[in-house]
Design a protein around this motif. Structure first.
Motif, short mmCIF file in Angstrom:
data_model
loop_
_atom_site.label_atom_id
_atom_site.label_comp_id
_atom_site.label_asym_id
_atom_site.label_seq_id
_atom_site.Cartn_x
_atom_site.Cartn_y
_atom_site.Cartn_z
N ALA A 52 0.84 -1.21 0.00
CA ALA A 52 0.00 0.00 0.00
C ALA A 52 0.87 1.25 0.00
CB ALA A 52 -0.93 0.00 1.21
N SER A 53 2.03 1.17 0.65
CA SER A 53 2.91 2.35 0.77
C SER A 53 3.67 2.65 -0.53
CB SER A 53 3.90 2.17 1.92
OG SER A 53 4.91 1.25 1.57
N PHE A 54 3.62 1.73 -1.50
CA PHE A 54 4.26 2.01 -2.80
C PHE A 54 3.42 3.02 -3.59
CE2 PHE A 54 5.54 -2.78 -2.73
CZ PHE A 54 6.40 -2.55 -1.66
N TYR A 55 2.14 3.12 -3.23
CA TYR A 55 1.21 3.96 -3.99
C TYR A 55 0.62 5.10 -3.18
CZ TYR A 55 1.68 -0.23 -6.78
OH TYR A 55 2.21 -1.27 -7.49
N PHE A 56 0.66 4.96 -1.85
CA PHE A 56 0.15 6.02 -0.97
C PHE A 56 1.29 6.41 -0.03
CE2 PHE A 56 -1.65 7.65 2.94
CZ PHE A 56 -2.55 8.58 2.46
N ASP A 57 1.55 7.71 0.10
CA ASP A 57 2.69 8.18 0.87
C ASP A 57 2.37 8.32 2.36
OD1 ASP A 57 4.98 9.30 1.81
OD2 ASP A 57 4.98 11.05 0.46
N PHE A 58 2.79 7.32 3.12
CA PHE A 58 2.52 7.33 4.56
C PHE A 58 3.44 8.29 5.33
CE2 PHE A 58 0.32 3.43 3.45
CZ PHE A 58 -0.79 3.47 4.28
N THR A 59 4.46 8.83 4.67
CA THR A 59 5.33 9.78 5.36
C THR A 59 4.64 11.13 5.56
OG1 THR A 59 6.36 10.65 3.33
CG2 THR A 59 7.40 8.72 4.35
N LYS A 60 3.55 11.35 4.80
CA LYS A 60 2.87 12.66 4.85
C LYS A 60 1.71 12.69 5.86
CE LYS A 60 5.01 14.63 1.23
NZ LYS A 60 4.67 14.34 -0.16
N VAL A 61 1.45 11.55 6.52
CA VAL A 61 0.34 11.48 7.48
C VAL A 61 0.85 10.95 8.81
CG1 VAL A 61 -1.43 11.17 5.69
CG2 VAL A 61 -0.35 9.15 6.73
N GLN A 62 0.00 11.07 9.83
CA GLN A 62 0.43 10.56 11.14
C GLN A 62 -0.56 9.55 11.73
OE1 GLN A 62 1.15 13.49 14.34
NE2 GLN A 62 2.99 12.32 14.77
N SER A 63 -1.86 9.85 11.64
CA SER A 63 -2.84 8.96 12.30
C SER A 63 -3.49 8.00 11.31
CB SER A 63 -3.91 9.80 13.00
OG SER A 63 -4.60 10.61 12.07
N VAL A 64 -3.41 6.72 11.66
CA VAL A 64 -3.97 5.66 10.81
C VAL A 64 -4.89 4.78 11.64
CG1 VAL A 64 -3.43 3.62 9.39
CG2 VAL A 64 -1.90 5.60 9.33
N CYS A 65 -6.07 4.49 11.12
CA CYS A 65 -6.96 3.53 11.77
C CYS A 65 -7.14 2.34 10.83
CB CYS A 65 -8.33 4.16 12.05
SG CYS A 65 -9.48 3.01 12.84
N ASP A 66 -7.00 1.15 11.37
CA ASP A 66 -7.12 -0.08 10.58
C ASP A 66 -8.35 -0.83 11.07
OD1 ASP A 66 -6.64 -2.31 9.03
OD2 ASP A 66 -4.67 -2.76 9.88
N VAL A 67 -9.31 -1.03 10.17
CA VAL A 67 -10.59 -1.64 10.54
C VAL A 67 -10.55 -3.15 10.27
CG1 VAL A 67 -13.06 -1.71 10.00
CG2 VAL A 67 -11.87 0.49 10.16
N GLY A 68 -10.81 -3.93 11.33
CA GLY A 68 -10.84 -5.38 11.18
C GLY A 68 -9.50 -5.97 10.79
N ALA A 69 -8.44 -5.52 11.48
CA ALA A 69 -7.08 -5.89 11.08
C ALA A 69 -6.70 -7.33 11.41
CB ALA A 69 -6.08 -4.94 11.72
N GLY A 70 -7.51 -8.01 12.21
CA GLY A 70 -7.18 -9.40 12.54
C GLY A 70 -5.85 -9.49 13.26
N ALA A 71 -4.85 -10.07 12.59
CA ALA A 71 -3.53 -10.24 13.20
C ALA A 71 -2.62 -9.03 12.95
CB ALA A 71 -2.88 -11.52 12.68
#
Length: 238
Positions: free
Chosen positions: A61-80
């Protein structure tokens, strides 16, 4: 994909793992396999499978979306912990919140984060529908992500309410992505979203198809969404 191939593949994409990060992925794999013997976390437990289909697939996902430009991430139903924790290991500055409906998975994630010494992580035991109506979390995150949780029409109702206006919903999908997107168009608009970018690519080695969708949150989600637990799944917005 063995550990060395994983390290090299990420390096080719501009992500150079430190010794500490390599050790964190190794420990992640060991704990996943160990805990999987007592609870069902994943059907994939071989080294090659975990490094490719869980770790690399999540980080893609980080190859296409730049996670360096954001800080807060919510992951829904992440399981493991997929996709957010492999992303967190690569981008340690991220503040990650995971919501999952199974308490035993939350127990695993708490133990995992302690063992990997991850900071700025929060694991919440809740149904996504209730979590999205909680004022502490609603429209609070710059990025909300999910991988293989539900069809996009359903997933949109669980994720968009958590995205702050001006933020993003990043959905990791397999080959059925384009078909799901067609079915989800009304839901996306209704919930305040707009498709920003889409990327089709294949996972290395096994060449399985992947689609990544990045949606903008262009307006507030109406208060009635998400609806009560189970309703989005039974009667999606179409």
């Amino acid at each position: 994909m063995n550990e060395q191939q994983f390290i090299e593949a990420l390096k080719n994409k501009g992500i150079e793992l430190s010794d500490q990060q390599i050790a964190q992925f190794k420990k992640y794999f060991e704990l996943l396999v160990e805990w999987n013997e007592k609870m069902n976390l994943t059907a994939i437990t071989d080294v090659e499978g975990v490094y490719l289909k869980h770790f690399y697939d999540s980080i893609s996902a980080s190859f296409y979306f730049d996670f360096t430009k954001v800080q807060s991430v919510c992951d829904v139903g992440a399981g493991a912990g997929f996709p957010s924790l492999p992303i967190k290991i690569c981008f340690p500055h991220l503040h990650v919140t995971i919501v999952d409906s199974l308490n035993k998975r939350i127990t695993f994630l708490n133990h995992l984060s302690e063992q990997l010494q991850l900071d700025h992580v929060e694991f919440v035991h809740a149904r996504a529908e209730e979590f999205g109506q909680n004022a502490s979390y609603r429209e609070k995150f710059e990025v909300v992500t999910a991988r293989a949780v539900a069809r996009l029409a359903v997933l949109s109702e669980l994720c968009f309410p958590l995205v702050k206006q001006g933020g993003y919903f990043v959905a990791l999908k397999a080959a059925a992505g384009p078909e799901e997107l067609k079915d989800a168009k009304k839901a996306i608009t209704t919930l305040g979203g707009s498709l920003k970018e889409e990327f089709a690519y294949t996972l290395p080695i096994e060449e399985s198809e992947r689609t990544l969708y990045v949606f903008d949150k262009v307006k507030h989600t109406p208060k009635k969404y998400p609806r009560k637990p189970g309703v989005p799944n039974k009667t999606p917005i179409v």
